[in-house]
Design a protein around this motif. Structure first.
Motif, PDB file in Angstrom:
ATOM      1  N   GLU A 135       0.925  -1.226  -0.146  1.00  0.00           N
ATOM      2  CA  GLU A 135       0.067  -0.013   0.028  1.00  0.00           C
ATOM      3  C   GLU A 135       0.858   1.113   0.135  1.00  0.00           C
ATOM      4  O   GLU A 135       0.462   2.328  -0.392  1.00  0.00           O
ATOM      5  N   ASP A 136       2.073   1.077   0.474  1.00  0.00           N
ATOM      6  CA  ASP A 136       2.991   2.182   0.775  1.00  0.00           C
ATOM      7  C   ASP A 136       3.664   2.897  -0.255  1.00  0.00           C
ATOM      8  O   ASP A 136       4.691   2.885  -0.354  1.00  0.00           O
ATOM      9  N   LEU A 137       2.758   3.450  -1.313  1.00  0.00           N
ATOM     10  CA  LEU A 137       3.571   3.704  -2.517  1.00  0.00           C
ATOM     11  C   LEU A 137       4.392   5.004  -2.235  1.00  0.00           C
ATOM     12  O   LEU A 137       5.579   5.328  -3.084  1.00  0.00           O
ATOM     13  N   ALA A 138       4.082   5.948  -1.490  1.00  0.00           N
ATOM     14  CA  ALA A 138       4.525   7.073  -1.094  1.00  0.00           C
ATOM     15  C   ALA A 138       5.600   7.059  -0.228  1.00  0.00           C
ATOM     16  O   ALA A 138       6.486   7.906   0.350  1.00  0.00           O
ATOM     17  N   LYS A 139       5.904   5.751   0.331  1.00  0.00           N
ATOM     18  CA  LYS A 139       6.788   5.454   1.577  1.00  0.00           C
ATOM     19  C   LYS A 139       6.845   6.351   2.633  1.00  0.00           C
ATOM     20  O   LYS A 139       7.768   7.178   3.021  1.00  0.00           O
ATOM     21  N   ILE A 140       5.685   6.471   3.327  1.00  0.00           N
ATOM     22  CA  ILE A 140       5.471   7.312   4.488  1.00  0.00           C
ATOM     23  C   ILE A 140       5.064   6.604   5.570  1.00  0.00           C
ATOM     24  O   ILE A 140       4.830   7.139   6.788  1.00  0.00           O
ATOM     25  N   SER A 141       5.224   5.166   5.548  1.00  0.00           N
ATOM     26  CA  SER A 141       5.079   4.039   6.737  1.00  0.00           C
ATOM     27  C   SER A 141       3.456   4.172   7.430  1.00  0.00           C
ATOM     28  O   SER A 141       2.971   3.265   7.468  1.00  0.00           O
ATOM     29  N   ARG A 142       2.996   5.372   7.694  1.00  0.00           N
ATOM     30  CA  ARG A 142       1.646   5.562   8.185  1.00  0.00           C
ATOM     31  C   ARG A 142       1.058   6.488   7.609  1.00  0.00           C
ATOM     32  O   ARG A 142       1.499   7.701   7.061  1.00  0.00           O
ATOM     33  N   ARG A 143      -0.405   6.245   7.523  1.00  0.00           N
ATOM     34  CA  ARG A 143      -1.277   7.354   6.698  1.00  0.00           C
ATOM     35  C   ARG A 143      -2.261   7.708   7.982  1.00  0.00           C
ATOM     36  O   ARG A 143      -2.971   7.100   8.456  1.00  0.00           O
ATOM     37  N   GLU A 144      -2.577   9.017   8.025  1.00  0.00           N
ATOM     38  CA  GLU A 144      -3.498   9.824   9.093  1.00  0.00           C
ATOM     39  C   GLU A 144      -4.965   9.202   8.448  1.00  0.00           C
ATOM     40  O   GLU A 144      -5.180   9.116   7.191  1.00  0.00           O
ATOM     41  N   ASN A 145      -5.739   9.034   9.276  1.00  0.00           N
ATOM     42  CA  ASN A 145      -7.227   8.775   8.978  1.00  0.00           C
ATOM     43  C   ASN A 145      -7.826   9.752   8.556  1.00  0.00           C
ATOM     44  O   ASN A 145      -8.735   9.993   7.970  1.00  0.00           O
ATOM     45  N   THR A 146      -7.643  11.081   9.094  1.00  0.00           N
ATOM     46  CA  THR A 146      -8.052  12.592   8.753  1.00  0.00           C
ATOM     47  C   THR A 146      -7.282  13.493   7.865  1.00  0.00           C
ATOM     48  O   THR A 146      -6.073  13.435   8.286  1.00  0.00           O
ATOM     49  N   SER A 147      -7.800  13.924   6.932  1.00  0.00           N
ATOM     50  CA  SER A 147      -6.796  14.916   6.267  1.00  0.00           C
ATOM     51  C   SER A 147      -7.553  16.389   6.107  1.00  0.00           C
ATOM     52  O   SER A 147      -8.575  16.132   6.102  1.00  0.00           O
ATOM     53  N   ALA A 148      -6.785  17.371   6.077  1.00  0.00           N
ATOM     54  CA  ALA A 148      -7.507  18.481   5.643  1.00  0.00           C
ATOM     55  C   ALA A 148      -7.522  18.808   4.410  1.00  0.00           C
ATOM     56  O   ALA A 148      -6.705  18.260   3.417  1.00  0.00           O
ATOM     57  N   VAL A 149      -8.529  19.442   3.834  1.00  0.00           N
ATOM     58  CA  VAL A 149      -8.718  19.857   2.203  1.00  0.00           C
ATOM     59  C   VAL A 149      -9.168  21.234   2.260  1.00  0.00           C
ATOM     60  O   VAL A 149      -9.728  21.896   3.223  1.00  0.00           O
ATOM     61  N   TYR A 150      -8.652  21.889   1.118  1.00  0.00           N
ATOM     62  CA  TYR A 150      -8.762  23.605   0.935  1.00  0.00           C
ATOM     63  C   TYR A 150      -9.538  23.762  -0.103  1.00  0.00           C
ATOM     64  O   TYR A 150      -9.309  23.254  -1.257  1.00  0.00           O
ATOM     65  N   LEU A 151     -10.803  24.423  -0.023  1.00  0.00           N
ATOM     66  CA  LEU A 151     -11.728  24.609  -1.161  1.00  0.00           C
ATOM     67  C   LEU A 151     -11.697  26.258  -1.409  1.00  0.00           C
ATOM     68  O   LEU A 151     -11.857  26.890  -0.445  1.00  0.00           O
ATOM     69  N   ILE A 152     -11.836  26.214  -2.685  1.00  0.00           N
ATOM     70  CA  ILE A 152     -12.167  27.942  -3.018  1.00  0.00           C
ATOM     71  C   ILE A 152     -13.166  27.898  -3.933  1.00  0.00           C
ATOM     72  O   ILE A 152     -13.389  27.076  -4.822  1.00  0.00           O
ATOM     73  N   ASN A 153     -14.108  28.777  -3.534  1.00  0.00           N
ATOM     74  CA  ASN A 153     -15.398  28.962  -4.186  1.00  0.00           C
ATOM     75  C   ASN A 153     -15.248  29.995  -5.406  1.00  0.00           C
ATOM     76  O   ASN A 153     -14.638  31.105  -4.976  1.00  0.00           O
ATOM     77  N   ASN A 154     -16.228  30.123  -6.465  1.00  0.00           N
ATOM     78  CA  ASN A 154     -15.951  31.168  -7.141  1.00  0.00           C
ATOM     79  C   ASN A 154     -17.378  32.220  -6.824  1.00  0.00           C
ATOM     80  O   ASN A 154     -17.705  32.043  -5.563  1.00  0.00           O
ATOM     81  N   ASP A 155     -17.230  33.284  -7.419  1.00  0.00           N
ATOM     82  CA  ASP A 155     -18.237  34.491  -6.995  1.00  0.00           C
ATOM     83  C   ASP A 155     -19.657  33.998  -6.688  1.00  0.00           C
ATOM     84  O   ASP A 155     -20.437  34.722  -5.850  1.00  0.00           O
ATOM     85  N   VAL A 156     -20.209  32.875  -7.321  1.00  0.00           N
ATOM     86  CA  VAL A 156     -21.604  32.378  -7.303  1.00  0.00           C
ATOM     87  C   VAL A 156     -21.538  31.326  -6.186  1.00  0.00           C
ATOM     88  O   VAL A 156     -22.476  30.880  -6.212  1.00  0.00           O
TER      89      VAL A 156
END
Ligand SMILES: Cc1cc2nc3c(=O)[nH]c(=O)nc-3n(C[C@H](O)[C@H](O)[C@H](O)COP(=O)(O)O)c2cc1C
Length: 254
Positions: free
Chosen positions: A107-128
């Motif tokens: 599973e560890d393609l990125a070689k990070i050993s552990r993967r967090e259960n939760t991640s932040a994501v950042y969303l940007i909306n347009n004017d409408v």
């Protein structure tokens, strides 16, 4: 009183000097900590905006970051999860066995050993108020170091709007060319998933055809860093990363 030229006098002067200096250094460290943290946060926020190609020099980062909504995602279910994004420390979450899972070798393609259960994501909306861009944190091992960065997607959740790494220890001029604006430019407009929904974005050795929707040029003299970037991008956009979240978001069910 001991003369300042006597052995005792020399020791007293040295001790007093040590105490005074250590008080000055520790006071400075304590007093500067809030400013250092604020600067660190500003850099982090600037990197998020820069990955999406939205960082402008004529406005403060704080001002520009007001247009960004941070949400937390459960990476297994691909759904939003409760919690205060402001209090969330993703690096800490990735280290703590209570908030992360160990990855098997396959599973560890990125070689990070552990993967967090939760991640932040950042969303940007347009004017409408519709989604304009989404920025996802990514990380993985290159040749010498873990590269930390962001990948930004357009509102179709498939076209790359930008990529950038804000921390790594690759060699300047070789793997460090991940920071080269010309190389980062190549990613823009490439697509992540093919018609079957499989992760198809890849960094190839040598030069990719501009007509190839999925291939990005490898960095010359830095095959191992290029391979690392290929793997980490594929990991984070795949099953162990944001794939189910992006699919839920597309269905309006995140
Ligand atoms: C001092 C030194 C630093 C290097 N730094 C990197 C690096 O940051 N990233 C990388 O992929 N290769 C780096 N290399 C080269 C790798 O050892 C390896 O030769 C290279 O990745 C092969 O790439 P190529 O097939 O494009 O020549 C470095 C080599 C040396 C001697």
């Amino acid at each position: 009183m001991a003369s300042k030229d006597s052995t005792v006098g020399t020791i007293v002067v040295a001790v007093v000097l040590c105490i005074v200096c250590s008080v000055i250094v520790s006071t400075a460290a304590v007093m500067l900590k809030p400013a250092q943290q604020a600067n660190k946060q500003k850099d982090f926020q600037g990197s998020i905006l820069a990955a999406a190609g939205l960082l402008q020099a004529d406005k403060t980062v704080e001002e520009q970051f007001e247009s960004v909504t941070t949400k937390l995602v459960d990476l297994d279910s691909g759904k939003y999860t409760d919690g205060d994004p402001k209090q969330f420390d993703q690096r800490q979450a990735a280290k703590d066995p209570a908030t992360s899972e160990e990855l098997s070798d396959s599973e560890d393609l990125a070689k990070i050993s552990r993967r967090e259960n939760t991640s932040a994501v950042y969303l940007i909306n347009n004017d409408v108020g519709d989604l304009d861009k989404i920025i996802l944190p990514i990380r993985g091992y290159g040749l010498w170091s873990t590269l930390y960065g962001f990948i930004a997607l357009e509102s179709d959740l498939n076209t790359i709007a930008g990529i950038g790494f804000y921390e790594h220890g690759e060699t300047p001029g070789l793997g460090g060319e991940v920071d080269n604006p010309r190389w980062k430019q190549i990613w823009i407009g490439k697509e992540i998933y093919d018609d079957q929904g499989d992760v198809s974005i890849k960094v190839i050795k040598g030069q990719a055809s501009p007509n190839d929707d999925y291939a990005v040029d490898g960095l010359s003299g830095a095959t191992l860093t290029s391979k690392g970037v290929n793997n980490l991008v594929q990991f984070w956009l795949g099953e162990e990363g944001f794939k189910s979240y992006l699919s839920n978001l597309k269905e309006g069910d995140a």
